[in-house]
Design a protein around this motif. Structure first.
Motif, PDB file in Angstrom:
ATOM      1  N   ALA A 162       0.835  -1.208   0.000  1.00 17.74           N
ATOM      2  CA  ALA A 162       0.000   0.000   0.000  1.00 17.74           C
ATOM      3  C   ALA A 162       0.865   1.252   0.000  1.00 17.74           C
ATOM      4  CB  ALA A 162      -0.913  -0.008   1.220  1.00 17.74           C
ATOM      5  N   ALA A 163       1.956   1.189   0.753  1.00 11.85           N
ATOM      6  CA  ALA A 163       2.847   2.355   0.810  1.00 11.85           C
ATOM      7  C   ALA A 163       3.493   2.611  -0.547  1.00 11.85           C
ATOM      8  CB  ALA A 163       3.916   2.126   1.880  1.00 11.85           C
ATOM      9  N   ALA A 164       3.734   1.511  -1.297  1.00  7.57           N
ATOM     10  CA  ALA A 164       4.426   1.643  -2.587  1.00  7.57           C
ATOM     11  C   ALA A 164       3.480   2.000  -3.730  1.00  7.57           C
ATOM     12  CB  ALA A 164       5.160   0.332  -2.907  1.00  7.57           C
ATOM     13  N   ASP A 165       2.172   1.836  -3.544  1.00  2.00           N
ATOM     14  CA  ASP A 165       1.227   2.012  -4.653  1.00  2.00           C
ATOM     15  C   ASP A 165       0.088   2.964  -4.239  1.00  2.00           C
ATOM     16  OD1 ASP A 165      -0.525   1.818  -6.734  1.00  2.00           O
ATOM     17  OD2 ASP A 165      -0.535  -0.381  -6.819  1.00  2.00           O
ATOM     18  N   PRO A 166       0.247   4.286  -4.470  1.00  6.84           N
ATOM     19  CA  PRO A 166      -0.798   5.244  -4.054  1.00  6.84           C
ATOM     20  C   PRO A 166      -2.143   4.989  -4.757  1.00  6.84           C
ATOM     21  CG  PRO A 166       1.218   6.376  -4.753  1.00  6.84           C
ATOM     22  CD  PRO A 166       1.399   4.945  -5.113  1.00  6.84           C
ATOM     23  N   ALA A 167      -2.111   4.502  -6.005  1.00  2.00           N
ATOM     24  CA  ALA A 167      -3.373   4.247  -6.730  1.00  2.00           C
ATOM     25  C   ALA A 167      -4.167   3.150  -6.030  1.00  2.00           C
ATOM     26  CB  ALA A 167      -3.066   3.832  -8.167  1.00  2.00           C
ATOM     27  N   LEU A 168      -3.429   2.136  -5.602  1.00  2.00           N
ATOM     28  CA  LEU A 168      -4.092   1.035  -4.874  1.00  2.00           C
ATOM     29  C   LEU A 168      -4.672   1.552  -3.545  1.00  2.00           C
ATOM     30  CD1 LEU A 168      -4.650  -2.058  -4.596  1.00  2.00           C
ATOM     31  CD2 LEU A 168      -2.497  -2.196  -3.368  1.00  2.00           C
ATOM     32  N   THR A 169      -3.901   2.405  -2.883  1.00  2.00           N
ATOM     33  CA  THR A 169      -4.391   2.968  -1.606  1.00  2.00           C
ATOM     34  C   THR A 169      -5.706   3.712  -1.827  1.00  2.00           C
ATOM     35  OG1 THR A 169      -2.089   3.284  -0.984  1.00  2.00           O
ATOM     36  CG2 THR A 169      -3.730   4.398   0.376  1.00  2.00           C
ATOM     37  N   GLU A 170      -5.789   4.437  -2.958  1.00  2.00           N
ATOM     38  CA  GLU A 170      -7.018   5.182  -3.226  1.00  2.00           C
ATOM     39  C   GLU A 170      -8.206   4.232  -3.440  1.00  2.00           C
ATOM     40  OE1 GLU A 170      -7.064   7.601  -6.799  1.00  2.00           O
ATOM     41  OE2 GLU A 170      -9.249   7.735  -6.440  1.00  2.00           O
ATOM     42  N   VAL A 171      -7.932   3.126  -4.180  1.00  2.00           N
ATOM     43  CA  VAL A 171      -8.998   2.130  -4.417  1.00  2.00           C
ATOM     44  C   VAL A 171      -9.430   1.518  -3.071  1.00  2.00           C
ATOM     45  CG1 VAL A 171      -9.569  -0.076  -5.509  1.00  2.00           C
ATOM     46  CG2 VAL A 171      -8.215   1.608  -6.742  1.00  2.00           C
ATOM     47  N   LEU A 172      -8.427   1.216  -2.256  1.00  2.00           N
ATOM     48  CA  LEU A 172      -8.752   0.611  -0.942  1.00  2.00           C
ATOM     49  C   LEU A 172      -9.581   1.566  -0.097  1.00  2.00           C
ATOM     50  CD1 LEU A 172      -5.340  -1.099  -0.017  1.00  2.00           C
ATOM     51  CD2 LEU A 172      -7.472  -2.239  -0.633  1.00  2.00           C
ATOM     52  N   THR A 173      -9.250   2.844  -0.166  1.00  2.00           N
ATOM     53  CA  THR A 173     -10.027   3.841   0.594  1.00  2.00           C
ATOM     54  C   THR A 173     -11.466   3.875   0.077  1.00  2.00           C
ATOM     55  OG1 THR A 173      -7.993   5.129   0.747  1.00  2.00           O
ATOM     56  CG2 THR A 173     -10.043   6.256   1.372  1.00  2.00           C
ATOM     57  N   ARG A 174     -11.633   3.832  -1.263  1.00  2.00           N
ATOM     58  CA  ARG A 174     -12.992   3.847  -1.825  1.00  2.00           C
ATOM     59  C   ARG A 174     -13.765   2.584  -1.417  1.00  2.00           C
ATOM     60  NH1 ARG A 174     -12.132   4.753  -7.985  1.00  2.00           N
ATOM     61  NH2 ARG A 174     -14.384   4.399  -8.108  1.00  2.00           N
ATOM     62  N   LEU A 175     -13.043   1.451  -1.442  1.00  2.00           N
ATOM     63  CA  LEU A 175     -13.698   0.186  -1.015  1.00  2.00           C
ATOM     64  C   LEU A 175     -14.111   0.256   0.448  1.00  2.00           C
ATOM     65  CD1 LEU A 175     -11.438  -2.499  -2.761  1.00  2.00           C
ATOM     66  CD2 LEU A 175     -13.868  -2.101  -3.200  1.00  2.00           C
ATOM     67  N   SER A 176     -13.225   0.848   1.248  1.00  2.00           N
ATOM     68  CA  SER A 176     -13.531   0.968   2.679  1.00  2.00           C
ATOM     69  C   SER A 176     -14.767   1.847   2.889  1.00  2.00           C
ATOM     70  CB  SER A 176     -12.308   1.537   3.397  1.00  2.00           C
ATOM     71  OG  SER A 176     -12.622   1.863   4.707  1.00  2.00           O
ATOM     72  N   ALA A 177     -14.844   2.943   2.112  1.00  4.84           N
ATOM     73  CA  ALA A 177     -16.003   3.844   2.225  1.00  4.84           C
ATOM     74  C   ALA A 177     -17.273   3.110   1.805  1.00  4.84           C
ATOM     75  CB  ALA A 177     -15.784   5.074   1.349  1.00  4.84           C
ATOM     76  N   ILE A 178     -17.154   2.288   0.747  1.00  4.21           N
ATOM     77  CA  ILE A 178     -18.329   1.503   0.309  1.00  4.21           C
ATOM     78  C   ILE A 178     -18.739   0.537   1.441  1.00  4.21           C
ATOM     79  CG2 ILE A 178     -19.101  -0.292  -1.319  1.00  4.21           C
ATOM     80  CD1 ILE A 178     -17.344   1.084  -3.452  1.00  4.21           C
ATOM     81  N   GLY A 179     -17.721  -0.065   2.059  1.00 10.20           N
ATOM     82  CA  GLY A 179     -17.994  -0.994   3.170  1.00 10.20           C
ATOM     83  C   GLY A 179     -18.726  -0.290   4.302  1.00 10.20           C
ATOM     84  N   ASP A 180     -18.261   0.942   4.660  1.00 12.83           N
ATOM     85  CA  ASP A 180     -18.925   1.703   5.732  1.00 12.83           C
ATOM     86  C   ASP A 180     -20.372   2.012   5.361  1.00 12.83           C
ATOM     87  OD1 ASP A 180     -16.689   1.661   7.256  1.00 12.83           O
ATOM     88  OD2 ASP A 180     -16.014   3.695   6.759  1.00 12.83           O
ATOM     89  N   SER A 181     -20.568   2.393   4.072  1.00 10.18           N
ATOM     90  CA  SER A 181     -21.944   2.701   3.625  1.00 10.18           C
ATOM     91  C   SER A 181     -22.816   1.452   3.708  1.00 10.18           C
ATOM     92  CB  SER A 181     -21.949   3.184   2.174  1.00 10.18           C
ATOM     93  OG  SER A 181     -21.081   4.243   2.022  1.00 10.18           O
ATOM     94  N   ALA A 182     -22.222   0.303   3.333  1.00 17.92           N
ATOM     95  CA  ALA A 182     -22.995  -0.952   3.374  1.00 17.92           C
ATOM     96  C   ALA A 182     -23.391  -1.275   4.819  1.00 17.92           C
ATOM     97  CB  ALA A 182     -22.171  -2.092   2.783  1.00 17.92           C
ATOM     98  N   ILE A 183     -22.458  -1.053   5.759  1.00 20.43           N
ATOM     99  CA  ILE A 183     -22.770  -1.322   7.184  1.00 20.43           C
ATOM    100  C   ILE A 183     -23.894  -0.394   7.641  1.00 20.43           C
ATOM    101  CG2 ILE A 183     -21.862  -1.158   9.548  1.00 20.43           C
ATOM    102  CD1 ILE A 183     -19.119  -2.047   8.370  1.00 20.43           C
TER     103      ILE A 183
END
Lengths: 427, 480
Positions: free
Chosen positions: B313-334
């Protein structure tokens, strides 16, 4: 011989006038209604129990409702609650089959209530005019001039009227007991038969005492109306005033804290203990898992110890109030009967307290396993909880004071009855 | 009321009050009122004192070991009500977490005003009213009474009023002495609201006594002998006091079942627990699917160990952004799952409560076949110790949680986050000194009295019905 002749005359009179058959029908309807109503309640609680009973993989204790609660519901509902052991406390779930609070507003129409209140009233009504009615009708003079001694006349009249009261009650009870399985779907456990027999026997003794008290009043008064008014007032005092007043007075003289205060102390102990446990775990964050487990054990174990101490103190206070209340209530035959009958059927205050003590013991025996399961260790099963169950003989021995109180009241009433008949002015 | 009625009423009053039987019964009732109120007052004062000590200890404990996680449990406390002096608690069960049980309250309900008025006084009323006509007939004086200027209606009314008047002496005397002791007691905060509730309860008591005097007179008007009238009135008394109220809740449960309570509780738990978790999984899968199909490398990332993930994650900022979006989707789903399940939970609660309320209403209807039940239900409403007050209290508590507690909780949590405390915020020792406290706002007595109108109406109906039937019986009564 004379006694039996007079007794037979009393029985024939009661049968001839329809009093005895009417009494039988009345008792039959009442006991049947009571059994039907309480059987529905018992089955509903059994359904609830099937949902909450442990499957062996949880640290849960839940005692099945007792079929004997059909006769005296007592504290069976409280005893059927679900107790789940958690790391810091026991979660108690209510199991009551109904959410209708009006169940608590009125007495339960079980056999205990019917015997203690309604049949006791019938017993007083059966005995209040035993002697004074004969005087009002002018037949007492004839009876006493016939050569029979006053003691024989008194014994014959007492025996005859007592049989008229007791035989229909016992017959109706036996009839419904025989139908309990086929008609009401009740299945009893081994040993329950003895408890039911002891309950009915206690009921008969209690009704005998009530009847004898009324008979004594009938021999003390010359006027039927005065005897009746006095008998009914004595019944109200025996059944309602002494037990209700005894509890109020016992609460007044004993220093038991209200339940809400005990609950608050338990919450404080939990809050304090939880913080201490977290402190211990934070301090051991970098330690190996066995050290962390030891800290967890130390922290939560301390909470359980403190909460157990609070509960034991509250139980000791409550036990003192119960002791004082029972000593006061026992003066009344209704109080003595209820104390002994609920103990025999296993739904008394003492049975409930004993169950909670056993639950605390069981909880402490499985606590380590609960901590392990909480710590994430793969748990297997928890040992099954064995609720305490004493014999009928033990129950009767433990309520010896109630039995003695009942018998003494009965004996004194009989003494007053015979003395009053001996001294009775028949003019 | 005619003059003849007043004369007969006074004669009845005088005759009854000089008899030894009546004096003994009146002394019993008077003594019971006074002793019951005195003992209950002292017990209440001690409970209040205990509560004060416990509350101070509770607040101190919150200052020392307070943490947010379980603060609601600590705040839901309430001092004992002074009205508990009049009507005692009818159940010994504790709360949901209460291990202890007040077994004595279940086995032997303590004496209170309802017991003294409802059972003892009603019995005394029947005992001293049953011979109103039969007694006079047996003595031969009834013929004289009805042959005078007074009509049969006057005689009936006079007897009724005279006997009610006689019974009011111990009732009002006992209540007056007990009420004065309450009002003057320094240990009891007896205010206007309590006095008004007490007076209303006394009023219901008077009506209740009148109903049972009417019952005795009714039995007397339809029978020929004092024994017959006594047997009939005692039988009716036993049915009204002992049988109908006891059977009413069980009959209502048979005709209007609520369904199994334990099953309901379990279903409610499941909705917000395993069913909620399953829904969260389903929504997360469904809502994250489009993003995951665009970024299959995330699945490779999930297969890595914790330390490898951090490095990737530290080496790939694009992946970090996707993970953040996925996390936000997860929070919305909860949040969505919580919302949907909460709605379901509320609907289930409402449905069960509706069935429970229907059973309570039916219990009330069955119980209203007995004047005693009317007295019990009216006294529970007047002293706020029944179902109505419990519902009101629960509504207020819900509102308080919404308006006061949740905002306070959120603000406190924010301040803890801002302070950047280590560890779990909810379980951190934070020394709670300024706490919102829930204080139940008692219902005005006027509204409480309005709520008692149905039982009071039932009592009045019983009284009028008994008097009417007694009049019908006495009009054709053979006085010989």
């Amino acid at each position: 011989m004379t006694t039996w002749i007079i007794a037979r005359r009393e029985i024939a009179d009661a049968v001839g006038t329809g009093r005895a058959p009417l009494l039988f029908v009345l008792v039959l309807v009442m006991l049947g209604t009571g059994m039907l109503v309480l059987r529905n309640d018992y089955h509903a609680r059994m359904e609830a129990h099937a949902l909450i009973r442990p499957d062996g993989t949880q640290p849960v204790m839940a005692v099945s409702p007792s079929p004997l609660s059909v006769f005296a519901r007592g504290l069976d509902d409280a005893m059927g609650r679900r107790f789940e052991v958690n790391p810091g406390f026991i979660t108690v779930g209510q199991t009551q089959a109904s959410a209708n609070p009006l169940f608590g507003a009125f007495p339960t129409p079980d056999w205990l209530f019917l015997f203690r209140v309604v049949l006791a009233l019938l017993a007083f009504l059966a005995g209040y005019d035993l002697i004074c009615r004969e005087k009002a009708q002018g037949t007492l003079k004839l009876l006493l001039s016939g050569g029979a001694s006053r003691a024989s006349v008194a014994a014959g009249k007492w025996l005859g009227s007592w049989l008229v009261l007791v035989v229909p009650v016992v017959l109706a009870a036996l009839l419904w007991l025989a139908m309990a399985g086929p008609l009401f779907g009740l299945s009893f456990r081994p040993g329950d038969g003895g408890a039911i027999a002891a309950f009915v026997a206690l009921g008969v003794i209690y009704l005998t005492v009530c009847f004898t008290m009324a008979a004594a009043l009938s021999a003390l008064f010359h006027d039927q109306t005065t005897a009746l008014v006095t008998a009914v007032l004595v019944w109200a005092i025996v059944v309602f005033v002494v037990p209700g007043g005894g509890v109020l007075a016992a609460r007044h003289v004993s220093a038991a804290r209200p339940l809400a205060v005990v609950e608050s102390e338990l919450q404080q102990a939990f809050g304090r203990g939880m913080m201490n446990t977290l402190d211990l775990l934070h301090a051991a964050a970098d330690q190996p898992s066995d050290v962390r487990f030891a800290r967890l054990h130390e922290g939560w174990g301390g909470v359980h110890e403190e909460r157990d101490r609070i509960m034991e103190r509250a139980d000791a206070e409550a036990a003192q109030v119960v002791r004082v209340a029972e000593a006061m209530i026992r003066v009344s035959p209704a109080g003595a009967f209820e104390g002994a009958a609920t103990r025999v059927l296993g739904t008394s205050i003492h049975d409930e307290a004993q169950l909670r003590r056993r639950i605390l013991d069981h909880k402490n025996a499985i606590l380590l396993d609960v901590f392990r399961a909480f710590g994430g260790e793969e748990g297997g099963t928890f040992p099954a909880f064995q609720p305490p169950r004493g014999s009928v003989a033990d129950a009767l021995v433990s309520r010896g004071a109630d039995l003695v109180a009942l018998l003494v009241t009965g004996f004194l009433s009989l003494l007053v009855f015979f003395t009053a008949v001996r001294e009775y002015d028949v003019r | 009321m005619t003059r003849q009625t007043a004369v007969i009423a006074l004669k009845e009053l005088r005759e009854l009050m000089v008899t030894g039987r009546f004096q003994a019964a009146a002394a019993l009732v008077f003594g019971l009122f006074a002793v019951t109120l005195a003992l209950a007052t002292r017990t209440y004062a001690r409970a209040l004192q205990e509560y004060g000590i416990a509350d101070a200890a509770r607040l101190e404990s919150l200052r020392q070991d307070g943490h947010l996680n379980r603060v609601t449990m600590w705040l839901a406390t309430e001092p004992p009500s002074p009205l508990s002096i009049l009507v005692s608690r009818r159940s010994g069960a504790g709360g949901w977490l209460s291990f202890q049980v007040d077994g004595l309250a279940v086995a032997f309900p303590p004496a209170d005003l309802v017991l003294v008025m409802g059972i003892v006084l009603s019995l005394v009323a029947v005992l001293f009213a049953h011979d109103a006509f039969t007694g006079e007939r047996e003595r031969g004086t009834l013929r004289l009474l009805v042959s005078g200027a007074a009509s049969r209606g006057d005689v009936l009314l006079g007897k009724l009023l005279g006997r009610i008047g006689a019974l009011l002496v111990p009732l009002m005397g006992g209540l007056l002495v007990g009420g004065l002791a309450l009002a003057l007691s320094r240990d009891v905060g007896w205010g206007r609201t309590e006095t008004a509730a007490f007076l209303a309860l006394a009023g219901v008591g008077v009506l209740f006594v009148a109903v049972f005097v009417s019952l005795g007179i009714l039995a007397s008007a339809w029978t020929r002998t004092t024994h017959g009238s006594l047997a009939a009135s005692l039988l009716a008394w036993a049915a009204f006091i002992l049988i109908i109220p006891s059977v009413a809740p069980y009959a209502a449960a048979a005709f209007a079942p609520t369904g199994n309570y334990a099953l309901h509780q379990r279903a409610l738990m499941s909705v917000m627990d395993d069913q909620r978790d399953a829904l969260v999984d389903e929504l997360v899968r469904e809502w994250q699917a489009p993003l995951l199909s665009q970024h299959p490398e995330v699945l490779d990332y999930y297969a890595l160990s914790r330390s490898e993930r951090a490095a990737r994650a530290a080496a790939d900022p694009a992946l970090t952004e996707v993970l953040t979006r996925l996390s936000a989707i997860g929070d919305s789903a909860i949040a969505e799952a919580n919302n949907r399940q909460r709605v379901k939970h509320e609907r289930m609660v409402e449905e069960f409560d509706a069935r429970r309320d229907a059973q309570i209403r039916l219990t009330g209807r069955f119980a209203s076949l007995s004047p005693y039940s009317a007295l019990v239900l009216a006294s529970l409403d007047l002293t706020e110790s029944g179902h109505r007050a419990a519902t009101r209290r629960a509504q207020q508590h819900r509102q308080w949680q919404e308006d006061v507690f949740r905002p306070w909780y959120a603000a406190t949590l924010d301040s803890l986050r801002a302070a950047n405390l280590p560890g779990d915020w909810s379980n951190s020792r934070i020394g709670l000194t300024e706490l919102p406290r829930f204080i139940y706002a008692r219902e005005p007595v006027g509204a409480r009295f309005l709520a008692t109108l149905p039982p009071v109406g039932a009592l009045s109906g019983f009284g009028l019905g008994f008097v009417l039937l007694a009049f019908v019986g006495f009009r054709r009564y053979d006085v010989r």
